[in-house]
Design a protein around this motif. Structure first.
Motif, PDB file in Angstrom:
ATOM      1  N   GLU A   1      -1.744  -7.049   0.928  1.00 31.29           N
ATOM      2  CA  GLU A   1      -2.640  -5.838   1.197  1.00 31.29           C
ATOM      3  C   GLU A   1      -1.882  -4.635   0.411  1.00 31.29           C
ATOM      4  OE1 GLU A   1      -5.160  -5.016   4.054  1.00 31.29           O
ATOM      5  OE2 GLU A   1      -5.200  -6.821   2.915  1.00 31.29           O
ATOM      6  N   VAL A   2      -0.703  -4.725   0.186  1.00 32.06           N
ATOM      7  CA  VAL A   2      -0.193  -3.516  -0.642  1.00 32.06           C
ATOM      8  C   VAL A   2      -0.557  -3.746  -2.024  1.00 32.06           C
ATOM      9  CG1 VAL A   2       2.087  -2.700  -1.599  1.00 32.06           C
ATOM     10  CG2 VAL A   2       1.961  -3.536   0.743  1.00 32.06           C
TER      11      VAL A   2
ATOM     12  N   LEU B   1       4.112  -2.525  10.355  1.00 35.76           N
ATOM     13  CA  LEU B   1       5.351  -1.854   9.895  1.00 35.76           C
ATOM     14  C   LEU B   1       6.123  -1.394  11.347  1.00 35.76           C
ATOM     15  CD1 LEU B   1       7.413  -1.264   7.465  1.00 35.76           C
ATOM     16  CD2 LEU B   1       6.147   1.026   7.351  1.00 35.76           C
TER      17      LEU B   1
ATOM     18  N   THR C   1       7.129 -10.019  13.123  1.00 36.67           N
ATOM     19  CA  THR C   1       6.709  -9.784  11.763  1.00 36.67           C
ATOM     20  C   THR C   1       7.294 -10.945  10.802  1.00 36.67           C
ATOM     21  OG1 THR C   1       8.310  -8.039  11.484  1.00 36.67           O
ATOM     22  CG2 THR C   1       5.825  -7.322  12.310  1.00 36.67           C
TER      23      THR C   1
ATOM     24  N   SER D   1      -6.368  -6.784   6.541  1.00 36.07           N
ATOM     25  CA  SER D   1      -6.072  -5.820   7.233  1.00 36.07           C
ATOM     26  C   SER D   1      -6.110  -6.111   9.002  1.00 36.07           C
ATOM     27  CB  SER D   1      -7.171  -4.636   6.833  1.00 36.07           C
ATOM     28  OG  SER D   1      -7.057  -4.320   5.294  1.00 36.07           O
TER      29      SER D   1
ATOM     30  N   LEU E   1      -1.245  -2.105   8.037  1.00 33.21           N
ATOM     31  CA  LEU E   1       0.230  -1.965   7.382  1.00 33.21           C
ATOM     32  C   LEU E   1       0.917  -1.307   8.331  1.00 33.21           C
ATOM     33  CD1 LEU E   1      -0.532  -1.678   3.501  1.00 33.21           C
ATOM     34  CD2 LEU E   1       0.629  -3.583   4.829  1.00 33.21           C
ATOM     35  N   SER E   2       0.404  -0.196   8.820  1.00 32.60           N
ATOM     36  CA  SER E   2       1.288   0.749   9.771  1.00 32.60           C
ATOM     37  C   SER E   2       1.668   0.193  11.215  1.00 32.60           C
ATOM     38  CB  SER E   2       0.504   2.052  10.051  1.00 32.60           C
ATOM     39  OG  SER E   2       0.312   2.720   9.008  1.00 32.60           O
TER      40      SER E   2
ATOM     41  N   LEU F   1      -3.599  -8.654  10.199  1.00 30.89           N
ATOM     42  CA  LEU F   1      -2.177  -8.137  10.401  1.00 30.89           C
ATOM     43  C   LEU F   1      -2.178  -7.576  11.822  1.00 30.89           C
ATOM     44  CD1 LEU F   1      -1.022  -6.308   6.916  1.00 30.89           C
ATOM     45  CD2 LEU F   1       0.161  -8.051   8.367  1.00 30.89           C
TER      46      LEU F   1
ATOM     47  N   ALA G   1       5.342  -1.289   1.566  1.00 33.24           N
ATOM     48  CA  ALA G   1       4.264  -1.011   2.627  1.00 33.24           C
ATOM     49  C   ALA G   1       4.701   0.665   2.949  1.00 33.24           C
ATOM     50  CB  ALA G   1       3.899  -1.973   3.709  1.00 33.24           C
TER      51      ALA G   1
ATOM     52  N   ALA H   1       1.303  -8.828   4.373  1.00 27.33           N
ATOM     53  CA  ALA H   1       1.449  -7.469   4.059  1.00 27.33           C
ATOM     54  C   ALA H   1       1.909  -7.307   2.606  1.00 27.33           C
ATOM     55  CB  ALA H   1       2.898  -7.223   4.589  1.00 27.33           C
TER      56      ALA H   1
ATOM     57  N   TRP I   1       7.682  -4.674   2.747  1.00 26.22           N
ATOM     58  CA  TRP I   1       7.971  -3.891   3.781  1.00 26.22           C
ATOM     59  C   TRP I   1       8.184  -2.368   3.473  1.00 26.22           C
ATOM     60  CZ3 TRP I   1       5.261  -5.486   7.655  1.00 26.22           C
ATOM     61  CH2 TRP I   1       5.083  -6.716   8.166  1.00 26.22           C
TER      62      TRP I   1
ATOM     63  N   ARG J   1      -6.443  -0.757   5.916  1.00 26.17           N
ATOM     64  CA  ARG J   1      -5.565  -1.413   5.037  1.00 26.17           C
ATOM     65  C   ARG J   1      -4.408  -0.538   5.536  1.00 26.17           C
ATOM     66  NH1 ARG J   1      -7.211  -3.041   0.022  1.00 26.17           N
ATOM     67  NH2 ARG J   1      -7.625  -5.236   1.372  1.00 26.17           N
TER      68      ARG J   1
END
Length: 369
Positions: A222-223, A245, A201, A189, A241-242, A192, A262, A219, A259, A237
């Motif tokens: 994490e997902v 993204l 990315t 987390s 990711l946000s 990223l 995510a 990513a 992606w 997390r």
């Protein structure tokens, strides 16, 4: 052998120490319920947020004698480079203090791998932040310090003096990439957040073991891990990711593969946060798993604060203006206002302040520096 109730109580204490969940102060046990009004005046909310953030910055002070890096750097997360720490009676920006070789309990930095350098140049080494989970003094998660400093907009050429060594932020980022395989928990987390500050990315690299990695790989992991075992209800997390993204969208790159997954997880979590919101504006103390409320203001500071932090990063401009989000921000302001005289756990406090600062900047534009 301990009976079952004592064993469960012991495990509960361990969970409290290992997470960001706040330890509730006694004063909050008798606090009356908060009832959010049906309509929140946007201008009044802006004023309340500014007052709350100003009070927290001006009246909650940390110092290098009584406080550790875990507490102090959480303050920097909320306020960036302007957040001060008191050292030997003098206030100085935390980032500047560390840059100049300042010491604090939990700021544990060691020389990492030898890096490539030009012919005739002095040898260069990576900068490694040692992870000290559960101490509430040192770095609690892999790459947590990188994530915080990156959100303070520390440039790649910035330097950090540590004993006889002078590292650059670039050396820090290089070492994080080399150490990816050392992250045995596969908790990326914070990685990223940090790496996507300094790389696009679609970036890829090879770690010190020779294994190839990409930001998309992180990513994907994490997902796949989901939210159930994520720190603070999975909010960290979702934040990582946000942020990644968002940067991918800003670059105009395709939202496919990990992606797209995510994006789906983020949007579902937004809907769950809205669905499980309490009538008083508080977001669920069970985060995204189910509805839940608590009379404890300190607990709500941590849960609503972390969730608003995620929402303020992930919501689009239209979603951010929805009434339910205003009500969450208003509720959080009231928690701050009613706990001004209470000693609060720094992780919950400054994540909540960061959530309000992010919301304020996106909903109204940046405040005065």
């Amino acid at each position: 052998m301990l009976d079952l109730s004592k064993r469960l109580a012991f495990l509960f204490v361990i969970v409290l120490l290992a997470s960001c969940r706040p330890v509730p102060p006694e004063l909050s046990q008798t606090a009356l319920p908060i009832s959010a009004s049906e309509h929140i005046d946007p201008d009044k909310l802006k004023e309340r947020i500014d007052n709350v953030l100003d009070f927290t910055l001006q009246h909650r002070h940390l110092n290098t004698q009584d406080h550790a890096a875990w507490q102090i750097l959480h303050g920097s997360l909320a306020y960036g480079r302007k957040f001060p720490v008191t050292h030997e009676g003098e206030e100085i920006s935390v980032v500047d203090y560390l840059s100049q070789g300042g010491k604090m309990n939990g700021w544990t930095i060691e020389r990492g791998n030898k890096l490539q350098s030009g012919e005739g140049e002095e040898p260069k080494y990576g900068m490694r932040a040692v992870t000290e989970p559960g101490t509430r003094a040192g770095q609690g998660h892999f790459d947590q310090w990188l994530a915080i400093l990156s959100q303070c907009d520390v440039p790649p050429e910035a330097t950090f003096v540590v004993g006889p060594d002078t590292f650059t932020m670039t050396n820090f980022v290089q070492q994080v990439q080399l150490d990816i395989s050392r992250n045995h928990l596969r908790e990326f987390s914070w990685t990223l957040i940090g790496l996507t500050k300094y790389f696009p990315t679609d970036h890829s690299w090879t770690d010190s073991t020779g294994k190839a990695w990409s930001i998309a790989d992180l990513a994907q992991i994490e997902v796949e891990q989901g939210l159930a075992n994520g720190a603070c209800g999975g909010t960290h997390r979702l934040i990582g990711l946000s942020m990644a993204l968002n940067r991918r969208k800003q670059a105009g790159l395709p939202i496919d593969g990990p992606w797209a997954a995510a994006e789906q997880l983020i949007q579902q979590s937004i809907e769950d946060a809205r669905k499980f919101q309490n009538p008083n504006g508080a977001l669920s103390v069970n985060y995204f798993a189910r509805a839940g409320s608590s009379p404890d203001l300190a607990e709500n500071l941590g849960t609503t604060g972390h969730t608003l932090e995620f929402l303020s990063i992930s919501l689009d401009d239209q979603q951010l203006q929805e009434e339910w989000v205003r009500r969450a921000a208003s509720y959080l302001c009231e928690v701050f206002e009613r706990t001004e005289e209470v000693s609060l756990e720094c992780g919950a406090l400054y994540h909540a302040a960061h959530g309000l600062a992010l919301y304020r900047n996106r909903a109204y534009g940046p405040g005065d520096e």
